[in-house]
Enzyme design. Sequence first.
Site, mmCIF file in Angstrom:
data_model
loop_
_atom_site.group_PDB
_atom_site.id
_atom_site.type_symbol
_atom_site.label_atom_id
_atom_site.label_comp_id
_atom_site.label_asym_id
_atom_site.label_seq_id
_atom_site.Cartn_x
_atom_site.Cartn_y
_atom_site.Cartn_z
ATOM 1 N N ASP A 146 -10.881 3.165 4.150
ATOM 2 C CA ASP A 146 -11.331 1.775 4.010
ATOM 3 C C ASP A 146 -12.849 1.708 3.852
ATOM 4 O O ASP A 146 -13.392 0.674 3.449
ATOM 5 C CB ASP A 146 -10.913 0.954 5.240
ATOM 6 C CG ASP A 146 -9.632 0.162 5.001
ATOM 7 O OD1 ASP A 146 -9.328 -0.130 3.828
ATOM 8 O OD2 ASP A 146 -8.941 -0.152 5.985
ATOM 9 N N LYS B 295 0.840 -1.205 0.000
ATOM 10 C CA LYS B 295 0.000 0.000 0.000
ATOM 11 C C LYS B 295 0.872 1.250 0.000
ATOM 12 O O LYS B 295 0.601 2.208 -0.729
ATOM 13 C CB LYS B 295 -0.943 -0.015 1.221
ATOM 14 C CG LYS B 295 -2.072 -1.038 1.080
ATOM 15 C CD LYS B 295 -2.851 -1.228 2.374
ATOM 16 C CE LYS B 295 -3.898 -2.335 2.202
ATOM 17 N NZ LYS B 295 -4.595 -2.672 3.440
ATOM 18 N N GLN C 39 -4.530 -1.123 9.681
ATOM 19 C CA GLN C 39 -4.455 -2.458 9.081
ATOM 20 C C GLN C 39 -5.052 -3.504 10.030
ATOM 21 O O GLN C 39 -4.669 -3.578 11.197
ATOM 22 C CB GLN C 39 -2.994 -2.802 8.747
ATOM 23 C CG GLN C 39 -2.813 -4.131 8.053
ATOM 24 C CD GLN C 39 -3.448 -4.174 6.663
ATOM 25 O OE1 GLN C 39 -3.307 -3.267 5.878
ATOM 26 N NE2 GLN C 39 -4.161 -5.256 6.382
#
Length: 295
Positions: A121, A54, A98
Amino acid sequence: MTATLIDGKAHAAALVERVRAAVPAFAAARGRAPGLAVVLVGDNPASHVYVKNKLARTATAGMRSIEHRLPADVPETDLLALVVALNADDAVDGILVQLPLPGQIDEAKVLVAIDPDKDVDGFHPVNAGRLATGLPGLVPCTPTGCLMLLKDACGDLSGAEALVVGRSNIVGKPMAALLTAASATVTIAHSRTRDLAGHVARADIVVAAVGVPELVRGSWLKPGAVVIDVGMNRITRDDGTTKLVGDVNFNEAVAVARAITPVPGGVGPMTIACLLRNTLTAALLRAGLPAVVGL
Ligand code: NDP
């Protein structure tokens, strides 16, 4: 019939390029590039690989990323304090924590602490509500990528019979919401569904997000269906080596479907590309700048 392979890598590269091309206009208006903060807790090897990818892709797109690493035994209060600080930092447009998080930390509590306007997200209940009610917001990356692949493969989705197998908050439910918004006729299947094969047989579009290796058989598919396989399952072959397979039996499905995503190389690359897209979208929305057409 031999299905066309939907090349997620190529689609993702094109999307990253569109994001990259739009960054300079934001930077000119704001005096800085969009910024993504990534929080990594603990030593999960898979999480380290995901975060590394990422961060690398963020740089490719010309955006800034800020990595925050915390030890596996970090108290929940410390992680929440970091999220609060990132919410308040004007140079941070997107925050990604994460998952999974270590056992002492309540994941839901952390996700809800993130400013919904920085929630790249798209997991915050406010963003789930915006999606469900048709308001602009940040949409989870994997289903956004799936929808892009579907629109490219099918064109207009209006009236199509779409089956989503799986009802998780991060894939199945938002996928169904996106397909509903695109005017498909949507069915959601899950572990209690009776006659999954019968539902698959009626579907023009099948999105499988289950986590059960090769659950969906080729013989279940309607000939000419378009299949999006979200599943990423590592299985061990007879010789002890491992390989990644999806939730659909690819070798069977490829002979029946009109188009299908491979695993790997289908949905996976789109997920990261959509994270970059969400970061740019969050930056533009926060700055009161217009959305980029065609992004
Ligand atoms: P979850 O475990 O959160 O959800 C799985 C869903 O599948 C649940 O709704 C469950 O039903 C349903 N299910 C389980 N068994 C069956 C069955 N036999 N028949 C029908 N439905 C069933 O998984 P995720 O949504 O997080 O992920 C799904 C898959 O997608 C995984 O393989 C994951 O690795 C992959 N993934 C891939 C990504 C990518 O970028 N390519 C990103 C995210 C996920 P119930 O609700 O009743 O329990």
